[in-house]
Motif scaffolding. Structure first.
Motif, mmCIF file in Angstrom:
data_model
loop_
_atom_site.group_PDB
_atom_site.id
_atom_site.type_symbol
_atom_site.label_atom_id
_atom_site.label_comp_id
_atom_site.label_asym_id
_atom_site.label_seq_id
_atom_site.Cartn_x
_atom_site.Cartn_y
_atom_site.Cartn_z
ATOM 1 N N ILE A 267 0.820 -1.216 0.000
ATOM 2 C CA ILE A 267 0.000 0.000 0.000
ATOM 3 C C ILE A 267 0.852 1.264 0.000
ATOM 4 N N ASN A 268 2.164 1.061 -0.053
ATOM 5 C CA ASN A 268 3.060 2.212 -0.184
ATOM 6 C C ASN A 268 2.944 3.194 0.975
ATOM 7 N N GLU A 269 2.821 2.667 2.154
ATOM 8 C CA GLU A 269 2.757 3.509 3.350
ATOM 9 C C GLU A 269 3.822 3.030 4.323
ATOM 10 N N PRO A 270 4.326 3.935 5.184
ATOM 11 C CA PRO A 270 5.353 3.506 6.146
ATOM 12 C C PRO A 270 4.825 2.453 7.120
ATOM 13 N N LEU A 271 5.772 1.668 7.631
ATOM 14 C CA LEU A 271 5.462 0.563 8.528
ATOM 15 C C LEU A 271 4.601 1.011 9.709
#
Length: 189
Positions: free
Chosen positions: A156-160
């Motif tokens: 989803i291309n979001e930070p951990l």
């Protein structure tokens, strides 16, 4: 030439060099994964079949954009979830999904337990359905597909930290929803 022992990346390179028939190998490796994700997001097997075909057409057309820094499965899951979101946006309907995602599976159950669990499972599907996609997708990928936080982060291309936060919040929202739907919170979650 068969692609049996080849890495995904080698197959992709062959496809890009014009060996189009080898793409079938990628399809057979990933069709179950793609189908099961779509089915859980839409709960409609016919639609899941159609969308799965669309996913592979899209994958094929975009092979040259694949970044080998990611696992190929991660890339395919990203295309799959985006495609389902787009098609849902066009159709403007909400999908049902998901089974015992916030229940610990019990090892022994009698017939009435099975009935209660089925009831709960319907409740959970409704609850899941009420979540916005930004919460629904990570929790589907985590609980149903067994992806790690890091893989979901890639998909989803979001930070951990955001992924963890969303899964945590999604669980809490599901819990709240289920507690409200039973007066007095009859469910132990």
């Amino acid at each position: 030439m068969g692609g049996d022992g080849m890495e995904d990346y080698e197959i992709i390179q062959c496809c890009l060099q014009g060996e189009k028939e080898i793409f079938e190998e990628l399809v057979s490796r990933y069709k179950n994964l793609v189908y099961s994700i779509i089915l859980r997001m839409t709960n409609d097997s016919e639609e899941a079949n159609d969308l799965a075909q669309d996913v592979f057409i899209k994958v094929y057309r975009n092979l040259d954009k694949y970044e080998p820094t990611y696992k190929f499965s991660t890339w395919i899951i990203r295309i799959t979830t985006n495609l389902v979101i787009d098609s849902r946006r066009k159709q403007k309907y909400t999908a049902v999904s998901i089974d015992d995602m916030i229940y610990e599976p019990s090892t022994e159950e009698g017939p009435e337990d099975g009935y209660i669990r089925q009831e709960k499972s319907n409740e959970v599907m409704n609850a899941l359905n009420s979540l916005p996609d930004m919460y629904k997708i990570p929790i589907i990928l985590f609980h149903q597909q067994g992806l790690s936080y890091q893989e979901i982060s890639d998909v989803i291309n979001e930070p951990l930290s955001k992924v963890k936060n969303r899964i945590f919040r999604a669980r809490r929202m599901l819990r709240d929803y289920l507690t409200q739907s039973k007066e007095g919170g009859a469910y132990e979650l």
